[in-house]
Design a protein around this motif. Sequence first.
Motif: not given
Ligand SMILES: [Zn+2]
Length: 283
Positions: A109-116, A192-194, A213-215
């Motif tokens: 979804t995106h490269l924030h550490f808690d997702h990848v 909105g989130h990133t 996801g983070d939405l």
């Molecule tokens: Zn995030």
Amino acid sequence: MPLRAGKFELHEVRDGTFALDGGAMFGVVPRVLWEKKFAPDDRNRITLGLRCLLVVDGKRKILVDCGIGRRWDAKHVDMYRIDHSQLDLDRELARAKVKREEITDVIITHLHFDHVGGLTREGGAGQVEMSFPNATYHLQRRNWVWAHHASEKDAGSFRAATYEALERSGRLHLLEGATELCPGVDIFVSEGHTVGLQLVKVSDGDRTVVFCGDLVPTTAHLRAAWVMAYDLYPLTTIEEKKMLLAQAAEEGWVLFFEHDPGVAACTVKEDQGEVVVNEAIKV
Ligand SMILES: [Zn+2]
């Protein structure tokens, strides 16, 4: 029990839990309101899920996000209260009867550490290897570019080592906006989130499931103004969230929550101007 959407079988795949500052998770919402839903610990942190979505259609096995992973030192395990004692990707994939090698696609979804964080793991001889060696890794190009030049606000959410491994793997597939990954699996973009967050809609037969996801990270975030302080553009989050939730309520979609500690998925309904949980659904 997996959830079904026509030909697709959907499983939750949890990579344990972690904890983040409760205030940061709810932005301008006062603690007296959010602590009724999430009891903070003595360091003001709340427990959050790390719930990935596995979509199975025969040999095609798509994993959406891959958790926080194991490659953390003691300081960060303590800081984020990372807990794999009950759940991790291996046990959860085994429960779904899927091997790491069988995963064909990973939608990041995106490269924030808690997702990848779970993209890589320690191989033999202390080497770092990709966790899903045969997968293609799909990511929005705009998020890839942003991660390399993140702002002072969000630089702390990225770990360069993960995306360097991704680049070395030669398996990174950069996407340009909304994409149909395969019939019934659509990727759409949220800003909105990133920059270039991508979310997933799985649709077949009479059921549609959306990976929020983070939405909309937890059911508490269904409320319009409950937006994370981490978001780069919170007013955009509110607008995007209202559009998604209105359609979800109208069309009976199942929403899937990555960070809710207890509720994997639910349908929603309108109630006095807000969107609320209609029915919680086990996945
Ligand atoms: Zn995030």
